[in-house]
Design a protein around this motif. Structure first.
Motif, mmCIF file in Angstrom:
data_model
loop_
_atom_site.group_PDB
_atom_site.id
_atom_site.type_symbol
_atom_site.label_atom_id
_atom_site.label_comp_id
_atom_site.label_asym_id
_atom_site.label_seq_id
_atom_site.Cartn_x
_atom_site.Cartn_y
_atom_site.Cartn_z
ATOM 1 N N ALA A 44 0.814 -1.205 0.000
ATOM 2 C CA ALA A 44 0.000 0.000 0.000
ATOM 3 C C ALA A 44 0.854 1.265 0.000
ATOM 4 C CB ALA A 44 -0.928 0.013 1.207
ATOM 5 N N GLY A 45 2.104 1.170 0.467
ATOM 6 C CA GLY A 45 2.977 2.334 0.490
ATOM 7 C C GLY A 45 2.477 3.427 1.417
ATOM 8 N N TRP A 46 2.031 3.039 2.596
ATOM 9 C CA TRP A 46 1.479 3.996 3.544
ATOM 10 C C TRP A 46 2.522 5.019 3.967
ATOM 11 C CZ3 TRP A 46 -3.460 3.685 3.385
ATOM 12 C CH2 TRP A 46 -4.103 2.452 3.268
ATOM 13 N N THR A 47 2.059 6.195 4.348
ATOM 14 C CA THR A 47 2.911 7.225 4.930
ATOM 15 C C THR A 47 2.392 7.539 6.326
ATOM 16 O OG1 THR A 47 1.604 9.098 4.151
ATOM 17 C CG2 THR A 47 3.303 8.237 2.651
ATOM 18 N N LYS A 48 3.108 8.390 7.042
ATOM 19 C CA LYS A 48 2.649 8.743 8.387
ATOM 20 C C LYS A 48 1.362 9.555 8.348
ATOM 21 C CE LYS A 48 5.781 12.669 8.700
ATOM 22 N NZ LYS A 48 6.892 13.236 9.443
ATOM 23 N N TYR A 49 1.023 10.113 7.188
ATOM 24 C CA TYR A 49 -0.217 10.881 7.058
ATOM 25 C C TYR A 49 -1.393 10.000 6.665
ATOM 26 C CZ TYR A 49 3.246 14.544 7.082
ATOM 27 O OH TYR A 49 4.294 15.338 7.435
ATOM 28 N N THR A 50 -1.136 8.964 5.856
ATOM 29 C CA THR A 50 -2.223 8.095 5.423
ATOM 30 C C THR A 50 -2.457 6.928 6.370
ATOM 31 O OG1 THR A 50 -0.696 6.840 4.014
ATOM 32 C CG2 THR A 50 -1.907 8.661 2.986
ATOM 33 N N PHE A 51 -1.502 6.654 7.244
ATOM 34 C CA PHE A 51 -1.645 5.558 8.205
ATOM 35 C C PHE A 51 -1.016 5.961 9.534
ATOM 36 C CE2 PHE A 51 -1.104 0.631 8.570
ATOM 37 C CZ PHE A 51 -2.074 0.603 9.559
ATOM 38 N N PRO A 52 -1.614 6.939 10.226
ATOM 39 C CA PRO A 52 -1.003 7.422 11.471
ATOM 40 C C PRO A 52 -1.011 6.387 12.585
ATOM 41 C CG PRO A 52 -3.143 8.444 11.141
ATOM 42 C CD PRO A 52 -2.833 7.659 9.901
ATOM 43 N N GLU A 53 -1.802 5.351 12.470
ATOM 44 C CA GLU A 53 -1.887 4.307 13.495
ATOM 45 C C GLU A 53 -0.841 3.214 13.308
ATOM 46 O OE1 GLU A 53 -5.701 6.023 12.191
ATOM 47 O OE2 GLU A 53 -4.370 4.660 11.167
ATOM 48 N N ASP A 106 8.172 2.829 3.331
ATOM 49 C CA ASP A 106 9.471 3.489 3.409
ATOM 50 C C ASP A 106 9.689 3.885 4.863
ATOM 51 O OD1 ASP A 106 11.795 4.918 3.001
ATOM 52 O OD2 ASP A 106 10.766 6.681 2.179
ATOM 53 N N GLU A 107 10.707 3.311 5.484
ATOM 54 C CA GLU A 107 10.943 3.549 6.910
ATOM 55 C C GLU A 107 11.142 5.027 7.227
ATOM 56 O OE1 GLU A 107 13.211 1.448 5.291
ATOM 57 O OE2 GLU A 107 12.739 -0.539 6.066
ATOM 58 N N GLU A 108 11.707 5.765 6.299
ATOM 59 C CA GLU A 108 11.975 7.185 6.536
ATOM 60 C C GLU A 108 10.683 7.982 6.731
ATOM 61 O OE1 GLU A 108 14.989 8.306 7.220
ATOM 62 O OE2 GLU A 108 15.620 6.236 6.922
ATOM 63 N N GLN A 109 9.582 7.506 6.191
ATOM 64 C CA GLN A 109 8.296 8.173 6.390
ATOM 65 C C GLN A 109 7.860 8.123 7.852
ATOM 66 O OE1 GLN A 109 5.955 9.802 4.443
ATOM 67 N NE2 GLN A 109 7.509 9.893 2.847
ATOM 68 N N GLY A 112 12.528 6.516 10.383
ATOM 69 C CA GLY A 112 13.679 5.639 10.205
ATOM 70 C C GLY A 112 13.446 4.251 10.773
ATOM 71 N N GLN A 113 14.325 3.348 10.380
ATOM 72 C CA GLN A 113 14.194 1.962 10.800
ATOM 73 C C GLN A 113 14.339 1.805 12.305
ATOM 74 O OE1 GLN A 113 17.056 -0.756 9.105
ATOM 75 N NE2 GLN A 113 15.624 -2.447 9.261
ATOM 76 N N GLY A 114 15.185 2.605 12.918
ATOM 77 C CA GLY A 114 15.371 2.520 14.367
ATOM 78 C C GLY A 114 14.092 2.797 15.136
ATOM 79 N N GLU A 115 13.334 3.790 14.702
ATOM 80 C CA GLU A 115 12.072 4.116 15.369
ATOM 81 C C GLU A 115 11.081 2.958 15.273
ATOM 82 O OE1 GLU A 115 11.099 6.833 17.208
ATOM 83 O OE2 GLU A 115 13.225 7.331 17.093
ATOM 84 N N LEU A 116 11.014 2.340 14.111
ATOM 85 C CA LEU A 116 10.075 1.237 13.925
ATOM 86 C C LEU A 116 10.523 -0.014 14.679
ATOM 87 C CD1 LEU A 116 9.236 1.714 10.166
ATOM 88 C CD2 LEU A 116 7.692 2.033 12.089
ATOM 89 N N LEU A 117 11.822 -0.258 14.718
ATOM 90 C CA LEU A 117 12.300 -1.466 15.392
ATOM 91 C C LEU A 117 12.191 -1.377 16.905
ATOM 92 C CD1 LEU A 117 15.392 -2.513 13.275
ATOM 93 C CD2 LEU A 117 13.097 -3.480 13.265
#
Length: 146
Positions: A44-53, A106-109, A112-117
């Motif tokens: 889906a290529g979500w971003t922090k605006y289209t998938f804030p949850e 895209d983790e940068e959205q 970064g990868q650190g925030e998600l991990l």
């Protein structure tokens, strides 16, 4: 005495008429059904605006994985350093594989990868250790399996 200089009052000259319409709508709170639908939509290529949850989804996936993996390790029985090393390996690979390869995010959205991990990592470690040791104790030490 010096003469007093009166400043000119500000003037506004309109040369054209500009009409601005601003419509504000209240965002609907996301329901569990909507969040799950987004979480299961491949590439889906979500971003922090289209998938804030998305951070909440990562958190709960990590917690569910920790419970399942804790049960598996407790039943097998896996003890010691092997269980300690396997858990972060499985959860990091599982969660990063989910959002990188399944969702195509895209983790940068999302910082970064650190925030998600690290999202939900401490809670999942605690949950894993609790389920792992409780299951192991109940099944292998408590007398259920002899």
């Amino acid at each position: 005495s010096s003469p007093k200089i009166q400043p000119n009052p500000p003037t506004l000259v309109l040369t054209q008429t500009l009409t601005l319409t601003l419509t504000l709508t209240k965002a609907e709170p996301a329901t569990i059904r909507v969040i799950l639908r987004k979480a299961m939509q491949r590439d889906a290529g979500w971003t922090k605006y289209t998938f804030p949850e998305f951070f909440e989804v990562v958190f709960w996936i990590r917690v569910v994985l920790s419970v399942i993996f804790g049960l598996v390790c407790g039943l097998m029985p896996i003890t010691g350093a092997l269980g300690v090393i396997l858990f972060p390996t499985v959860t990091i690979a599982g969660v990063s594989g989910y959002y990188t390869y399944f969702l195509g995010i895209d983790e940068e959205q999302f910082g970064g990868q650190g925030e998600l991990l690290k999202e939900g990592m401490m809670v999942s470690i605690a949950m894993y250790v609790l389920v792992w040791t409780s299951t192991y104790t109940a099944v292998h030490v408590g007398g259920m399996v002899r």
